[in-house]
Design a protein around this motif. Structure first.
Motif, short mmCIF file in Angstrom:
data_model
loop_
_atom_site.label_atom_id
_atom_site.label_comp_id
_atom_site.label_asym_id
_atom_site.label_seq_id
_atom_site.Cartn_x
_atom_site.Cartn_y
_atom_site.Cartn_z
N PHE A 292 45.66 54.38 42.15
CA PHE A 292 45.13 54.83 40.86
C PHE A 292 46.20 54.57 39.79
O PHE A 292 47.38 54.87 39.99
N LEU A 293 45.77 54.03 38.66
CA LEU A 293 46.72 53.78 37.59
C LEU A 293 47.17 55.06 36.91
O LEU A 293 48.30 55.17 36.43
N ASN A 294 46.26 56.07 36.85
CA ASN A 294 46.59 57.36 36.22
C ASN A 294 46.79 58.43 37.30
O ASN A 294 46.09 59.43 37.36
N LYS B 264 41.08 55.57 36.86
CA LYS B 264 41.23 54.11 36.87
C LYS B 264 41.72 53.59 38.22
O LYS B 264 42.90 53.24 38.39
N PRO B 265 40.86 53.54 39.22
CA PRO B 265 41.26 52.99 40.52
C PRO B 265 41.59 51.51 40.41
O PRO B 265 41.05 50.79 39.56
N ALA B 266 42.54 51.07 41.26
CA ALA B 266 42.98 49.67 41.26
C ALA B 266 43.23 49.22 42.68
O ALA B 266 43.48 50.03 43.58
N PRO C 244 48.88 46.07 41.16
CA PRO C 244 47.59 46.76 41.07
C PRO C 244 46.70 46.16 39.98
O PRO C 244 47.11 46.05 38.82
N ALA D 59 43.19 46.70 38.09
CA ALA D 59 42.22 47.77 37.86
C ALA D 59 40.78 47.27 38.11
O ALA D 59 40.41 46.14 37.75
N ASN E 63 36.99 47.14 37.25
CA ASN E 63 36.30 47.19 35.96
C ASN E 63 35.56 48.52 35.79
O ASN E 63 34.72 48.90 36.62
N SER E 64 35.86 49.25 34.71
CA SER E 64 35.25 50.57 34.48
C SER E 64 33.76 50.50 34.22
O SER E 64 33.05 51.53 34.35
#
Length: 580
Positions: free
Chosen positions: A7-9, A60-62, A555, A557, A559-560
């Protein structure tokens, strides 16, 4: 969780998880009245999907994926334009970075291939290129001094000897050694345009901190270039030396003459037969020297002995010598065959390694061939180097309590005098005497780890002191951070970035008498020398073999829009369900 998913966050994980649980409980409470009905599970599933989508949008999964970007071309000073043009032609989309503009280097680990052109990368930036695929293409060599060797610290009465190599000289030009007032002390004239080794010298008559200059002039006397040579001249120190000799040698004969001519007080005890000795006195009164004891040895700064004489000492004399080294700082210099250095009991402190070759050139005396024994001192903890030949240690010492025990594997140095190389002989033995003899009582000793200090560039120093937790300050009273050695509590290293040129000083806050003087050059000084050293360092660094090219993963991300889509579908299902 898969090692490829991240996760980016990540810092938001727990707040998002708590929010996810709260929202899910709200949905469950809202729909609990319909528990048991056939559409209850559908509505709960849609609620979970909607809430989870919101959580994933926030986190924000990556996925860690191998990334290889393009090729990178780094331009440094003195690069060759034809090399730059060829690479741009061969790699149309290559990314060009101009290192000359002091730009911060970007992330390079994802590059397929890196090309470095010109002088090269500064030493303090090379760590960023470890284990990376780099091709180094050296640039144009600058005309001027590219090799330099001289003693930054010297003594009154000695000669300042400046040796070096000058690239691309111009016919008729002169290289002049000048004092601080611009008076020529020595000079050479370039009689061809071939690269030339040079040697200039002058006598040092007064102690102090001085700035000599190496000045290049044309045939008309116009100055073409000038570089400063800082020299610290200390007062001449007279040592009181005792020599124990079990058999006569040419080495000892010439050494006695050298020490006596240098003004040192010298007492020589020559063994004739068992229990019988002959005494010699130079620059001192005749004294009755019987058995060695601590009171007698306290008057001496250095004891020079062959291994045979040490083995012939009585147990009481051996004990007195050990105590004098440990407690009063007496220096002991061992002469003799290498295979006997480990036969002197408690004084056997060196480990040897056999090597081939019986002639060498030591690093600070280029082009002077010296005989040596087919051994080298093994590099180990506590061994301080005096003379080196490339990576081989030929002379060194170890600290034993307050004193030092030293030796050399050079032999037949007396032949240098027969060959007319008195200066080389004097330099070798002066360095040995200075490093091994009894220290004056000081609380700290300083050592520069750089040959030259430049403005706004890192200058590294080494401090050896008995002061607990020393605090070092510069000329502006700024505190210099120090790092203590893991194995030696009295050894510290530090780094500073001098902001002014000229003579500067560092001092210990707890002892204002302990001062270290050093000279700071302009960054533009010694350009040819700096260029050559940087190029050589880059050649060594980039020739290191990369054992295995490690894949670089970064990583990427997800796409949201996927999660927004799932959220809208889920919420749309919850809205449509009552209407169906």
């Amino acid at each position: 969780m898969s090692s490829n998913l991240t996760f980016l966050n990540t810092s938001w994980f727990w707040p998002v998880l708590i929010g996810w649980v709260v929202l899910l409980l709200v949905f469950l409470w809202k729909e609990w009245s319909q528990a048991g009905k056939k559409r209850f599970l559908l509505k709960i599933s849609l609620s979970v999907l909607a809430v989870s989508s919101l959580a994933l949008i926030a986190l924000k999964p990556a996925i860690n994926e191998e990334v290889r970007e393009g090729n990178v071309l780094i331009i440094t000073e003195d690069f060759k334009q034809d090399q730059l043009d060829s690479l741009k032609k061969a790699y149309r989309k290559i990314k060009v970075i101009d290192y000359r503009k002091d730009e911060i280097l970007p992330e390079l680990k994802t590059s397929k291939q890196i090309f470095v052109l010109g002088r090269g990368i500064s030493v303090f930036d090379l760590y960023q290129f470890e284990d990376l695929p780099v091709t180094y293409l050296a640039g144009d060599t600058l005309a001027g001094i590219v090799k330099l060797n001289y003693n930054h610290k010297n003594r009154v009465g000695n000669n300042l000897q400046v040796q070096g190599r000058f690239l691309k000289p111009k016919f008729g030009n002169r290289l002049v050694l000048e004092d601080a007032g611009g008076t020529a002390m020595d000079s050479i004239v370039f009689t061809s345009e071939e690269n030339k080794n040079f040697k200039l010298e002058t006598e040092l008559k007064v102690d102090g901190n001085y700035i000599f200059n190496l000045t290049e002039k044309d045939s008309l006397g116009e100055i073409l270039g000038r570089d400063a040579l800082p020299v610290i001249v200390n007062k001449e120190e007279v040592l009181r030396i005792l020599i124990l000799n079990s058999y006569p040698t040419f080495e000892l004969k010439y050494l006695k003459n050298f020490l006596a001519e240098s003004g040192h007080e010298l007492l020589v005890k020559n063994r004739i037969t068992t229990g019988r000795f002959k005494f010699e006195f130079f620059n001192t009164e005749n004294t009755n020297l019987g058995r060695l004891d601590e009171e007698t040895l306290e008057d001496f700064d250095l004891l020079i002995s062959d291994t045979g004489a040490l083995r012939n000492l009585s147990s009481s004399e051996t004990s007195a010598l050990q105590n004098s080294i440990w407690e009063t700082g007496l220096g002991l210099f061992l002469l003799g065959e290498a295979n006997t250095l480990n036969s002197v009991g408690d004084f056997s402190v060196f480990e040897l390694e056999r090597v081939s070759g019986t002639e060498t050139e030591i690093d600070n005396l280029p082009e002077v061939s010296i005989a040596k024994q087919p051994f080298q001192l093994k590099k180990e903890f506590g061994l301080e180097e005096i003379h080196n030949s490339n990576s081989s240690i030929l002379s060194g010492y170890k600290r034993i309590g307050q004193g030092r025990i030293g030796t050399t594997l050079l032999e037949n140095t007396w032949q240098l005098q027969l060959e007319g190389r008195q200066e080389a002989y004097q330099k070798i033995w002066s360095q040995l005497l200075e490093q091994i003899s009894k220290r004056t009582s000081v609380t700290a000793s300083w050592k520069a780890k750089n040959d030259f200090a430049f403005k706004d560039q890192a200058f590294e120093l080494q401090l050896r002191t008995s002061v607990e937790n020393p605090r070092v300050r510069d000329e502006n009273d700024y505190l210099i951070p120090l790092k203590q050695d893991l194995n030696n509590s009295e050894l510290w290293t530090g780094k500073t970035y001098p902001q002014k040129t000229g003579w500067q000083k560092l001092k210990i806050e707890q002892d204002s008498t302990s001062v270290f003087n050093y000279f700071v050059h302009n960054a533009e000084d010694w350009q040819a020398l700096q260029s050559n050293r940087t190029s050589e360092e880059n050649n060594r660094f980039f020739q290191q073999e990369i054992v295995e090219e490690k894949s670089v993963k970064m990583p990427i991300a997800i796409n949201s829009l996927w999660f927004y889509g799932i959220f809208l579908i889920s919420m749309g299902g919850l809205w449509l369900e009552p209407k169906l």
